[in-house]
Design a protein around this motif. Structure first.
Motif, PDB file in Angstrom:
ATOM      1  N   GLN A  47       0.837  -1.214   0.000  1.00  0.00           N
ATOM      2  CA  GLN A  47       0.000   0.000   0.000  1.00  0.00           C
ATOM      3  C   GLN A  47       0.868   1.260   0.000  1.00  0.00           C
ATOM      4  O   GLN A  47       1.197   1.790   1.056  1.00  0.00           O
ATOM      5  N   GLU A  50       0.305   5.922  -5.293  1.00  0.00           N
ATOM      6  CA  GLU A  50       0.793   5.963  -6.675  1.00  0.00           C
ATOM      7  C   GLU A  50      -0.137   6.865  -7.485  1.00  0.00           C
ATOM      8  O   GLU A  50      -1.365   6.723  -7.412  1.00  0.00           O
ATOM      9  N   TRP A  52      -2.097   8.331 -10.648  1.00  0.00           N
ATOM     10  CA  TRP A  52      -2.689   7.733 -11.856  1.00  0.00           C
ATOM     11  C   TRP A  52      -2.559   8.714 -13.016  1.00  0.00           C
ATOM     12  O   TRP A  52      -2.255   9.902 -12.811  1.00  0.00           O
ATOM     13  N   SER A 171     -13.441   2.136 -12.583  1.00  0.00           N
ATOM     14  CA  SER A 171     -12.057   1.817 -12.935  1.00  0.00           C
ATOM     15  C   SER A 171     -11.872   1.682 -14.434  1.00  0.00           C
ATOM     16  O   SER A 171     -12.753   1.256 -15.153  1.00  0.00           O
ATOM     17  N   VAL A 172     -10.721   2.103 -14.871  1.00  0.00           N
ATOM     18  CA  VAL A 172     -10.398   2.009 -16.289  1.00  0.00           C
ATOM     19  C   VAL A 172     -10.024   0.577 -16.627  1.00  0.00           C
ATOM     20  O   VAL A 172     -10.451   0.019 -17.617  1.00  0.00           O
ATOM     21  N   GLN A 173      -9.265   0.000 -15.769  1.00  0.00           N
ATOM     22  CA  GLN A 173      -8.915  -1.412 -15.955  1.00  0.00           C
ATOM     23  C   GLN A 173      -8.739  -2.050 -14.587  1.00  0.00           C
ATOM     24  O   GLN A 173      -8.470  -1.384 -13.602  1.00  0.00           O
ATOM     25  N   SER A 174      -8.905  -3.304 -14.540  1.00  0.00           N
ATOM     26  CA  SER A 174      -8.790  -3.976 -13.252  1.00  0.00           C
ATOM     27  C   SER A 174      -7.536  -4.841 -13.218  1.00  0.00           C
ATOM     28  O   SER A 174      -7.459  -5.846 -13.877  1.00  0.00           O
ATOM     29  N   ASN A 175      -6.549  -4.341 -12.531  1.00  0.00           N
ATOM     30  CA  ASN A 175      -5.327  -5.136 -12.332  1.00  0.00           C
ATOM     31  C   ASN A 175      -5.127  -5.376 -10.842  1.00  0.00           C
ATOM     32  O   ASN A 175      -4.039  -5.405 -10.337  1.00  0.00           O
ATOM     33  N   THR A 231     -13.088  -0.743  -7.939  1.00  0.00           N
ATOM     34  CA  THR A 231     -12.340  -1.914  -7.453  1.00  0.00           C
ATOM     35  C   THR A 231     -11.286  -1.521  -6.421  1.00  0.00           C
ATOM     36  O   THR A 231     -11.200  -2.095  -5.340  1.00  0.00           O
ATOM     37  N   SER A 232     -10.519  -0.524  -6.793  1.00  0.00           N
ATOM     38  CA  SER A 232      -9.408  -0.113  -5.941  1.00  0.00           C
ATOM     39  C   SER A 232      -9.905   0.420  -4.593  1.00  0.00           C
ATOM     40  O   SER A 232      -9.378   0.066  -3.534  1.00  0.00           O
ATOM     41  N   LEU A 233     -10.951   1.255  -4.661  1.00  0.00           N
ATOM     42  CA  LEU A 233     -11.477   1.835  -3.409  1.00  0.00           C
ATOM     43  C   LEU A 233     -12.076   0.757  -2.512  1.00  0.00           C
ATOM     44  O   LEU A 233     -11.920   0.786  -1.282  1.00  0.00           O
ATOM     45  N   SER A 236      -9.267  -1.070  -0.868  1.00  0.00           N
ATOM     46  CA  SER A 236      -8.642  -0.218   0.168  1.00  0.00           C
ATOM     47  C   SER A 236      -9.531  -0.134   1.388  1.00  0.00           C
ATOM     48  O   SER A 236      -9.059  -0.214   2.536  1.00  0.00           O
TER      49      SER A 236
END
Lengths: 836, 114
Positions: A47, A50, A52, A171-175, A231-233, A236
């Motif tokens: 964590q 970063e 974007w 999200s733009v993409q899910s990684n 996804t990211s949120l 987190s």
């Protein structure tokens, strides 16, 4: 029968196997849960902030140095403030953090961070509604708004049930990192109910997402929060919830604490230690306080069990508190009282000379105070041990004395404000002086000089303390150093006007100054005026009897023999005293010696006293008492003429025998002032004891005496030193004296009683519980032979834990206080119902 | 928190590290008193005051710290329950990373946005 036995053994074996398997299973379960800790730790390590693509440059500058460098100076300054503010807010210093970002203007691209900080303060105090209110104004697309969304989402009651399909994906993409495996394991460790406060609207939440609500992105509604999530949120928010709200660490600690010990009498065994080490490794960064508390618990549990190897392992594995990170102090306490003295000393030295010397984990004043108190504590312990050792076992007294002195000096040097260290040091030196009563002056002088040095340092280090100044004044006046004494006298006069003896110090200074003037013939002309001055300032509580002899001595010193003779005759007439009676002879000799009368003129005066000493048995009791009264006055003002040392004790011993001889008529003698004052003089010498036996007259120990002056005689007769035998027998006189503080009319005795009470209280507080006499000797000898009195099993009922008695200063003081209370209680009962 | 605990660890009550200077202690005390005046929270004020008095005198703290351990060993469960009151650490990096997006890219330093 044999078959039964075999069956029993098999059943026992099976039970043992089942128990072992159960234990193993529990340990495996615990280690499985630790693996959750490992995964959380790894997840947290990843964590890092970063930026974007397309992120606001000023937002990225908060964590990205390259972005920071591109900003203009004023924005850079605002970013620096934001960075500092975030540091502060994470340390729960909300008001400092808010102040740091208060200067960011509304028009600044960084103004959103100001709102974030304000809301963070509320969120960290678990005030989620306030945080929502503040954060609702944040742009959900920028970093502060996204942080706020994740933090609010972390508190959603149904967060764990949310899926990516159910939330609007931005999200733009899910990684994303595969979190599902972690989640499954973590969830298994979670309790059924959520730790969060349930919100009423959550209960009413529809199962499927209402289309009309999809446009709602307000943080004030749960639907709005969910609509913001991507996804990211979501990931987190879940991680934040596990770490911060659900407190996985707490749950895992509670589970780990149930790991069974290897043996029923263990408080902590190897398995628990292994688990705790692993747990600490995983949670030290996120839960430092919890880890530290568990380490302390492990150390204390190891401390309380008698397995040295386990204690040693615990102190090696676990860190102690900041003041004892390496557990040297704890180890010192562990070995304290045991026979392993070398271990005890090693840990003490490691703690003071190595750890405390270099640690930066505590403030400098605290570090110095700890060094000072450690050395003081150790010195007090050595002094106590030394005084408890019988004389025939004091082979290494000199070596111990050097160590005690080294420790006390170190204590004072480390923290010069340590009053208790000064008190211990000076009391110890006074005890040494008291012990060396009979020793040669060559042995006493270095002790007195040392004591004077310590008193001087004490007076410099603690400018408000009266005790060292009082002692120094007496010391300097006795040595004729009047100039050096004068500032102390003035200070004392201003500081302690309630003490009669202190109030009389300027007068005493004048007296000694006058006596010094008599040394030179050229200064003699100043003396009459000085004597007048002395007369006018003569303390009301002191007999003026001696003044006439001082005048006579001055005449003799000046060579006016006629005037001298007239003065002597006048004294005898006025006082109705026979010339050259013991009192008359000694008063004259005292005045003459102090006023520097020539040796030729002194000779006949000495001869009269010497004759009286030779015929001491023939002196009447009344004459002896008269003399004792004069000597008490001299002791009260601490002006002792040189020849006194040659004959004072001879008169005193005779007086003692006379007191014993009038034992049957003691009640008749007691009201006579001369008798009472003579007793007070004798008490200054503890009635001249022989062979360390108490010389206090038995006839004065009657419990029916309620005279505070006799109580003072009793208390003043107790030898110096905290371990005096007499201390255990003074409950009644001490109470009498304490009561007299309010009623005594004589200002000198009122002050003196107060100081006696205070001093005795201090000594009682320092008095250890111990045996005396034969019992002590037997105990010491038994101890020296390697066993205790308990081992001898004299009394079956007396099997308490005496061998566990702790002799550290605080425990000793606590026991002394209990002893004092017991004594007082006895006295109270005694006074209500006197024992005859 | 009892008085003896306050004296044993006044720095924690004041929210200061163990190596805080005398000036830091004083400043922090004034802040806390402003935040918790006696008329608002008398108990908290008393606690802060006791902690300040103890933290001011290093000898008082030293004497407390140098006491031998209590007679009874602490229980795991009670220690853990007590720790529930203390929030875990929140690092700034973790806090800032909460706002990360999946489309991570290094910032473009040439323009206003990346």
């Amino acid at each position: 029968m044999a078959k039964n036995k075999q069956q029993k053994a098999r059943a026992q074996q099976a039970r043992k196997q089942r128990r072992n398997e159960k234990q193993k299973k529990k340990q495996q379960q615990a280690s499985k849960r630790v693996s959750v800790g490992v995964r959380i730790k790894e997840r947290l390590a990843k964590q890092v902030p970063e930026a974007w693509a397309g992120e606001n440059l000023s937002d990225a500058a908060v964590f990205d140095e390259a972005a920071f460098q591109t900003l203009e100076a004023d924005l850079q300054s605002q970013v620096t403030n934001i960075r500092e503010s975030l540091q502060l807010v994470c340390k729960l210093k909300g008001s400092d953090a808010a102040a740091r970002v208060a200067g960011i203007p509304r028009s600044s691209p960084l103004s959103e961070w100001r709102l974030l900080v304000r809301g963070l303060t509320s969120w960290l105090e678990n005030d989620f509604s306030a945080a929502k209110e503040i954060w609702n104004r944040l742009d959900p697309q920028r970093r502060p708004g996204r942080i706020a969304t994740a933090m609010i989402a972390a508190a959603l009651p149904d967060l764990e049930d949310l899926t990516l399909a159910g939330v609007r994906s931005n999200s733009v993409q899910s990684n994303s990192v595969a979190f599902s495996a972690d989640q499954a394991t973590v969830e298994s460790a979670r309790p059924a109910e959520s730790a969060l406060p349930a919100e009423s609207e959550a209960a009413a939440e529809p199962e499927s997402v209402d289309a009309s609500l999809l446009t709602d992105t307000s943080l004030l509604t749960n639907a709005g929060v969910k609509n913001r999530l991507d996804t990211s949120l979501l990931q987190s928010a879940r991680l934040l919830r596990r770490v911060r709200i659900d407190r996985v660490a707490i749950r895992m600690a509670l589970t780990g604490a149930t790991i069974p010990e290897e043996d029923s009498d263990l408080l902590i065994g190897p398995a628990k230690m292994k688990w705790l080490r692993s747990f600490s490794n995983d949670f030290e960064s996120t839960e430092p306080q919890l880890v530290s508390a568990l380490h302390r618990t492990a150390l204390l549990r190891a401390f309380h069990q008698s397995y040295t190897d386990l204690f040693s392992a615990a102190t090696g594995f676990f860190k102690g508190p900041d003041h004892d990170r390496q557990n040297e102090l704890l180890s010192f306490f562990y070995y304290n009282g045991s026979d392993e003295r070398s271990e005890q000393s090693r840990h003490f030295l490691n703690y003071v000379d190595m750890y405390l010397k270099s640690t930066q984990r505590i403030s400098e004043p605290l570090r110095q105070a700890l060094i000072s108190e450690c050395c003081h504590m150790r010195a007090a312990q050595l002094i106590s041990e030394e005084s408890e050792r019988p004389f025939y076992m004091r082979f290494d007294e000199g070596q111990n004395d050097r160590e005690i002195e080294r420790l006390l000096r170190k204590s004072i040097a480390a923290f010069p404000d340590n009053r208790k260290a000064f008190q211990t040091y000076t009391e110890w030196l006074k005890e040494k002086l008291d012990d060396s009563d009979a020793k040669a002056a060559a042995e006493r002088e270095p002790l007195i000089e040392n004591l004077a040095g310590v008193m001087k340092k004490w007076s410099e280090s603690r400018p408000d303390d009266v005790e060292p100044r009082l002692w120094l004044v007496e010391y300097l006046l006795e040595n004729g150093e009047l100039e050096q004494a004068q500032p102390f006298i003035e200070w004392l006069r201003v500081a302690r006007q309630d003490d009669a003896k202190i109030r009389a110090l300027p007068w005493k200074w004048q007296l000694l100054n006058t006596m010094q003037l008599c040394r030179r013939k050229s200064s003699l002309e100043q003396v009459p005026e000085k004597l007048q001055c002395i007369e006018s300032e003569w303390p009301a509580w002191l007999s003026k009897d001696w003044l006439a002899y001082l005048h006579a001595a001055f005449q003799l010193r000046s060579g006016n023999t006629t005037e001298y003779e007239q003065q002597r005759t006048m004294i005898c007439e006025q006082k109705k005293r026979v010339r050259d009676c013991p009192r008359d002879a000694c008063m004259m000799l005292a005045a003459a010696q102090e006023m520097s009368v020539s040796p030729a003129d002194l000779k006949p005066l000495r001869a009269v006293v010497d004759t009286a000493v030779r015929n001491v048995k023939k002196i009447s009791t009344e004459d002896l008492l008269d003399l004792g009264e004069f000597y008490w006055d001299l002791h009260r003002i601490q002006v002792i003429y040189p020849a006194y040392r040659m004959h004072g004790s001879k008169f005193g011993r005779e007086l003692k025998s006379r007191v014993n001889s009038v034992a049957k008529k003691i009640r008749e003698w007691l009201p006579r002032p001369a008798f009472r004052h003579s007793l007070l003089w004798a008490s200054e010498y503890r009635f001249w004891p022989e062979n360390n036996d108490s010389a206090f007259p038995k006839c004065l120990e009657l419990p029916s005496f309620t005279d505070p002056l006799i109580a003072a005689v009793r208390i003043n007769s107790i030898p110096e030193g905290r371990n005096s035998k007499g201390l255990s027998e003074i409950s009644r006189p001490l109470t009498l004296l304490r009561n007299a503080l309010e009623t005594e009319l004589d200002p000198y005795y009122r002050s003196w009683f107060a100081s006696l009470v205070e001093k005795t209280d201090q000594r009682l507080a320092a008095m250890p519980e111990k045996m005396f006499g034969f019992g002590r000797m037997v105990a010491e000898m038994a101890k020296s032979m390697g066993f205790s009195l308990d081992d001898l099993d004299f009394d079956d009922d007396d099997d308490d834990d005496d061998d566990e008695v702790c002799n550290c200063p605080s425990c000793v003081a606590e026991r002394a206080e209990e002893a004092r209370q017991r004594l007082e209680q006895n006295v109270a009962e005694d006074i209500i119902e006197p024992r005859f | 928190m009892s008085d003896s605990n306050v004296i044993a660890d006044p720095h924690r009550v004041l929210g200061l590290p163990q190596n805080a200077s005398a000036e830091e202690i004083r400043v922090r005390y004034l802040e806390l008193v402003k935040e918790f005046p006696p008329e608002r929270d008398a108990d908290r004020f008393r606690e802060i005051r006791a902690a300040y008095e103890a933290a001011k005198d290093p000898l008082v703290i030293a004497r407390v710290l140098l006491r031998p351990p209590d007679d009874d060993p602490p229980e795991w469960s009670s220690v853990i329950q007590e720790q529930k009151k203390h929030a875990p650490n929140l690092s700034v990096d973790f806090l800032l990373s909460l706002g990360n997006r999946d489309d991570v890219r290094q910032p473009n330093t040439s323009g206003k946005t990346l």
